[in-house]
Motif scaffolding. Structure first.
Motif, short mmCIF file in Angstrom:
data_model
loop_
_atom_site.label_atom_id
_atom_site.label_comp_id
_atom_site.label_asym_id
_atom_site.label_seq_id
_atom_site.Cartn_x
_atom_site.Cartn_y
_atom_site.Cartn_z
N ALA A 260 0.82 -1.21 0.00
CA ALA A 260 0.00 0.00 0.00
C ALA A 260 0.86 1.26 0.00
CB ALA A 260 -0.92 -0.01 1.22
N ARG A 261 1.91 1.29 0.82
CA ARG A 261 2.76 2.49 0.87
C ARG A 261 3.48 2.72 -0.46
NH1 ARG A 261 3.21 0.28 6.15
NH2 ARG A 261 2.21 1.71 7.65
N PHE A 262 3.90 1.63 -1.07
CA PHE A 262 4.53 1.75 -2.38
C PHE A 262 3.53 2.29 -3.40
CE2 PHE A 262 5.24 -0.26 -6.57
CZ PHE A 262 6.47 0.31 -6.89
N CYS A 263 2.32 1.73 -3.40
CA CYS A 263 1.31 2.15 -4.37
C CYS A 263 0.88 3.60 -4.15
CB CYS A 263 0.09 1.22 -4.29
SG CYS A 263 0.40 -0.44 -4.96
N GLN A 264 0.76 4.00 -2.90
CA GLN A 264 0.40 5.40 -2.62
C GLN A 264 1.43 6.35 -3.19
OE1 GLN A 264 -2.10 4.88 1.59
NE2 GLN A 264 -0.22 6.05 1.57
N ALA A 265 2.73 6.00 -3.04
CA ALA A 265 3.80 6.86 -3.55
C ALA A 265 3.77 6.93 -5.07
CB ALA A 265 5.15 6.37 -3.07
N ASP B 165 -7.28 -1.27 -7.41
CA ASP B 165 -7.78 -1.97 -8.60
C ASP B 165 -6.75 -1.99 -9.73
OD1 ASP B 165 -10.22 -2.57 -7.44
OD2 ASP B 165 -11.13 -0.68 -8.08
N GLN B 166 -5.69 -1.19 -9.62
CA GLN B 166 -4.67 -1.14 -10.66
C GLN B 166 -3.46 -2.02 -10.35
OE1 GLN B 166 -4.00 3.13 -10.59
NE2 GLN B 166 -5.23 3.44 -12.45
N VAL B 167 -3.47 -2.66 -9.20
CA VAL B 167 -2.33 -3.52 -8.84
C VAL B 167 -2.23 -4.67 -9.83
CG1 VAL B 167 -1.43 -5.12 -7.10
CG2 VAL B 167 -2.39 -2.92 -6.40
N SER B 168 -1.03 -4.87 -10.35
CA SER B 168 -0.80 -5.89 -11.38
C SER B 168 0.50 -6.62 -11.09
CB SER B 168 -0.71 -5.21 -12.75
OG SER B 168 0.44 -4.37 -12.80
N GLU B 169 0.80 -7.57 -11.97
CA GLU B 169 2.06 -8.28 -11.87
C GLU B 169 3.23 -7.31 -11.94
OE1 GLU B 169 4.98 -11.31 -11.69
OE2 GLU B 169 2.88 -11.18 -11.08
N GLN B 170 3.14 -6.30 -12.81
CA GLN B 170 4.22 -5.32 -12.93
C GLN B 170 4.38 -4.53 -11.64
OE1 GLN B 170 6.34 -5.06 -15.63
NE2 GLN B 170 7.48 -3.85 -14.12
N THR B 171 3.29 -4.28 -10.94
CA THR B 171 3.37 -3.58 -9.66
C THR B 171 4.24 -4.36 -8.69
OG1 THR B 171 1.11 -2.76 -9.99
CG2 THR B 171 2.04 -2.55 -7.79
N LEU B 172 4.03 -5.67 -8.63
CA LEU B 172 4.82 -6.50 -7.72
C LEU B 172 6.29 -6.56 -8.13
CD1 LEU B 172 2.50 -9.51 -6.82
CD2 LEU B 172 2.61 -7.22 -5.85
N LEU B 173 6.54 -6.62 -9.42
CA LEU B 173 7.93 -6.62 -9.89
C LEU B 173 8.63 -5.31 -9.52
CD1 LEU B 173 7.49 -8.19 -13.44
CD2 LEU B 173 8.38 -9.30 -11.39
N ASP B 174 7.91 -4.20 -9.68
CA ASP B 174 8.47 -2.89 -9.31
C ASP B 174 8.69 -2.80 -7.80
OD1 ASP B 174 8.45 -2.14 -11.96
OD2 ASP B 174 6.58 -0.99 -11.82
N LEU B 175 7.77 -3.35 -7.04
CA LEU B 175 7.91 -3.35 -5.59
C LEU B 175 9.14 -4.14 -5.16
CD1 LEU B 175 6.97 -2.82 -2.67
CD2 LEU B 175 5.49 -4.84 -2.89
N GLU B 176 9.36 -5.27 -5.81
CA GLU B 176 10.53 -6.09 -5.46
C GLU B 176 11.83 -5.31 -5.67
OE1 GLU B 176 12.74 -10.04 -7.22
OE2 GLU B 176 10.53 -10.07 -7.12
N VAL B 177 11.91 -4.59 -6.77
CA VAL B 177 13.09 -3.76 -7.03
C VAL B 177 13.21 -2.68 -5.96
CG1 VAL B 177 14.12 -2.10 -8.63
CG2 VAL B 177 13.06 -4.19 -9.52
N ARG B 178 12.07 -2.08 -5.63
CA ARG B 178 12.06 -1.02 -4.62
C ARG B 178 12.56 -1.53 -3.27
NH1 ARG B 178 11.79 4.52 -4.92
NH2 ARG B 178 11.27 5.32 -2.85
N LEU B 179 12.09 -2.69 -2.87
CA LEU B 179 12.50 -3.26 -1.59
C LEU B 179 13.99 -3.59 -1.59
CD1 LEU B 179 9.49 -5.61 -0.81
CD2 LEU B 179 9.97 -3.38 0.19
N ALA B 180 14.49 -4.06 -2.73
CA ALA B 180 15.92 -4.37 -2.81
C ALA B 180 16.77 -3.12 -2.67
CB ALA B 180 16.21 -5.07 -4.14
#
Length: 249
Positions: free
Chosen positions: A131-136, A142-157
């Motif tokens: 949620a914090r990643f998506c808010q930023a 409703d827009q969360v997708s596979e690409q969202t998770l891939l981007d989040l993984e990079v962000r967390l790294a």
């Protein structure tokens, strides 16, 4: 602080990473009480001792800490798991205040908070991180997708002290899909991550340091005495009778 990808300066040259010594100098300017200041400086000095570098030489970056501290047991440093947890907590505070990692305590907006409240409290950390990643990034549920998770993984790294961002995102996907089946109004399930068909070989740094050391020694052994002795033996054979014809194959 949570810096959106949209606000990063992609055309500017990267700054040199902050070192442990830089962090210690900054801590001394924060006006903390003596005990709190000592505890934070002690955490940075402890990490320097664990990684075997002076504080002025080790980079205070998630990737460096993940490799040398976060993914190693306390026994590797001769301390208890509790001590590692304490040092990690102090590091997270320092790095968040310095803007080196994202703040994991930022409040959620109403829609994301409602979704978090609807699931098991023990699993809310997954959804709240997303949620914090998506808010930023101005991504609504409703827009969360596979690409969202891939981007989040990079962000967390790059901007978190998660030990294993890829594993975390995989577990997050499972919690999201579980909620999609059980929570009314939850967005659609996300597909399972497909394995990369081109990734057959793991990089060397994916293995333990002990294994890497053994492999290096074995390589030295192969490239040294065994090969040299074999060539010496061949030399003796050819020197014995240079005119001996080779056998027919």
């Amino acid at each position: 602080m949570y810096i959106s990808k949209r606000h990063e300066h992609k055309n500017s040259l990267p700054d040199a990473p902050m070192t442990g010594a830089d962090a210690i100098a900054a801590i001394r300017t924060w006006g903390l009480d003596d005990k709190r200041q000592r505890d934070l400086i002690s955490a940075i000095s402890t990490v320097a001792r664990w990684v075997g570098y002076p504080a002025k030489d080790f980079p205070l970056t998630p990737s460096f800490l993940r490799k040398h501290v976060l993914n190693r047991p306390g026994a590797a440093f001769g301390v208890s798991p509790g001590r590692v947890k304490n040092v990690k907590s102090e590091l997270r505070f320092v790095m968040t205040r310095l803007g080196l990692i994202d703040d994991g305590r930022l409040p959620l907006n109403e829609r994301w908070q409602t979704m978090s409240d609807a699931i098991d409290p023990r699993q809310r950390g997954f959804i709240e991180t997303l949620a914090r990643f998506c808010q930023a990034e101005d991504i609504v549920p409703d827009q969360v997708s596979e690409q969202t998770l891939l981007d989040l993984e990079v962000r967390l790294a790059e901007r978190s002290l998660r030990r294993d961002p890829k594993k975390f995102v995989g577990e997050l996907r499972g919690e999201w899909n579980k909620a999609a089946k059980s929570v009314q109004g939850w967005p659609a399930s996300l597909p399972r991550r497909r394995p990369n068909p081109d990734q057959f070989i793991l990089p060397l740094d994916a293995f333990s340091e002990a294994f890497q050391a053994d492999l290096f020694k074995f390589g030295q052994h192969l490239s040294g005495s065994i090969l040299d002795n074999s060539l010496d033996d061949l030399g003796d054979v050819f020197d014995a009778d240079a005119n001996t014809p080779l056998p027919n194959m």
